[in-house]
Design an enzyme around this catalytic site. Sequence first.
Site, PDB file in Angstrom:
ATOM      1  N   ASP A 159     -10.012  -8.787   1.008  1.00 27.79           N
ATOM      2  CA  ASP A 159     -10.418 -10.480   0.747  1.00 27.79           C
ATOM      3  C   ASP A 159     -11.078 -11.506   1.702  1.00 27.79           C
ATOM      4  OD1 ASP A 159     -10.466 -12.522  -0.568  1.00 27.79           O
ATOM      5  OD2 ASP A 159      -8.908 -12.835  -1.383  1.00 27.79           O
ATOM      6  N   ASP A 182       8.469   8.592  -5.876  1.00 27.15           N
ATOM      7  CA  ASP A 182       9.954   9.425  -4.957  1.00 27.15           C
ATOM      8  C   ASP A 182      10.234   9.129  -3.998  1.00 27.15           C
ATOM      9  OD1 ASP A 182       7.695  11.056  -4.240  1.00 27.15           O
ATOM     10  OD2 ASP A 182       7.951  12.746  -5.506  1.00 27.15           O
ATOM     11  N   ASN A 185      -4.340   8.366   3.251  1.00 23.00           N
ATOM     12  CA  ASN A 185      -3.274   8.245   3.979  1.00 23.00           C
ATOM     13  C   ASN A 185      -3.364   8.363   5.795  1.00 23.00           C
ATOM     14  OD1 ASN A 185      -2.164   7.001   1.768  1.00 23.00           O
ATOM     15  ND2 ASN A 185      -1.047   9.459   1.400  1.00 23.00           N
ATOM     16  N   HIS A 224      -5.889  -6.056  -3.205  1.00 21.71           N
ATOM     17  CA  HIS A 224      -6.944  -5.781  -2.523  1.00 21.71           C
ATOM     18  C   HIS A 224      -6.973  -7.051  -2.095  1.00 21.71           C
ATOM     19  CE1 HIS A 224      -8.183  -1.608  -2.892  1.00 21.71           C
ATOM     20  NE2 HIS A 224      -7.190  -1.462  -1.763  1.00 21.71           N
ATOM     21  N   HIS A 271       0.527   4.673  -3.032  1.00 24.37           N
ATOM     22  CA  HIS A 271       0.298   5.735  -2.220  1.00 24.37           C
ATOM     23  C   HIS A 271       1.165   6.748  -2.793  1.00 24.37           C
ATOM     24  CE1 HIS A 271      -3.502   5.127   0.713  1.00 24.37           C
ATOM     25  NE2 HIS A 271      -3.585   3.977  -0.664  1.00 24.37           N
ATOM     26  N   ASP A 272       2.707   6.274  -2.404  1.00 25.40           N
ATOM     27  CA  ASP A 272       3.970   7.054  -2.763  1.00 25.40           C
ATOM     28  C   ASP A 272       3.683   7.205  -4.133  1.00 25.40           C
ATOM     29  OD1 ASP A 272       6.042   8.566  -2.247  1.00 25.40           O
ATOM     30  OD2 ASP A 272       7.085   6.704  -3.889  1.00 25.40           O
ATOM     31  N   ARG A 284       1.442  -0.904   0.149  1.00 21.14           N
ATOM     32  CA  ARG A 284       0.444  -0.294  -0.014  1.00 21.14           C
ATOM     33  C   ARG A 284       0.452   0.899  -0.125  1.00 21.14           C
ATOM     34  NH1 ARG A 284      -4.858   0.640   3.902  1.00 21.14           N
ATOM     35  NH2 ARG A 284      -5.877  -0.682   2.686  1.00 21.14           N
ATOM     36  N   SER A 343       8.189  10.254  -1.645  1.00 20.81           N
ATOM     37  CA  SER A 343       7.236  12.104  -0.576  1.00 20.81           C
ATOM     38  C   SER A 343       7.076  10.901  -0.009  1.00 20.81           C
ATOM     39  CB  SER A 343       7.487  12.975  -1.967  1.00 20.81           C
ATOM     40  OG  SER A 343       6.162  12.072  -2.649  1.00 20.81           O
TER      41      SER A 343
END
Length: 326
Positions: A245, A80, A100, A200, A72-73, A68, A82
């Site tokens: 799941d 990168d 997040n 997922h 999300h990055d 995840r 961040s």
Amino acid sequence: MAVFPALRARALLLAAVVLLVGALERGTDAQLSAGFYSASCPTVHSVVRQVMSQAVMNDTRNGAAILRLFFHDCFVNGCDASLLLDDTPTTPSEKGAGPNAGGSTFDFDLIDTIKTQVEAACPATVSCADILALAARDSVNLLGGPSWAVPLGRRDATFPNSTGAATDLPGPDSDLNALLAAFAAKGLALRDLAALSGAHTVGMARCSSFRTRVYCDANVSPAFASQQRQSCLASGGDAVLAPLDSLTPNEFDNGYYRNLVAGAGLLHSDQELFNNGPVDTLVRLYSANAGAFASDFAASMVRLGNVSPLTGSSGEIRLDCRKVNS
């Protein structure tokens, strides 16, 4: 006769321009290579694998959490690292913004552990962004999913983008159009959306993320909704967890798609992939053919990892994944 040298010079100049344009069109992706650290840090793969093996053995949720983090990055400013930056007095981090927030992303300390060991082996050489990409691949494979060669050579961002984290990441209540638009904005196609959503097949979601789904959606299996309502009450208990799941919650397989076909997707955004729309065909394919899912997922993870990486002299190689170099 003097015209021929001039034409030859012009032709050479044109050829040089064509080569330059070709290099620009290939973009930063062409600078990533699976063998990027073969000389400078040949042990990085084994170091990351060893830490992730122990972490997943301790708790399978660690694998889902790292996967995840990678998603999300990459969806904010590209891959990168961040997302890994902490808040500073002047700059809010991505960790507390949008999807997040509230503990939805965690296990940052696991990346810290890997970084510490990589730094001991190869000081100031391997980026946090590359560590995260390798850890995500190993997470999938250790949970029973496919493996793939990870293109490497990313560098780390020197600032976060909390605004982007609040706007670019699709949420659990997103409809199909919003999902397609979010992926298209990153250069990812419908097939990438279908395959990458299969992440997922592992991990958990909070009651607050699926309450509307199991109480209000018309396309939910009545038996599945009734089961989820037993722990996710109509009000209160927002932090109660359920597996994304329900068939095989700790295995990276195609159970997620079999759930969708049965109307048992946990999130509204999950079930949108199988709701009489353009993704239905791929969901049916993946639900019946685990090999097709594994192959497409691996290919889409490489494409996701190639979203706007920092390379060359851009960014930096962070010594601490939580803060920029001073």
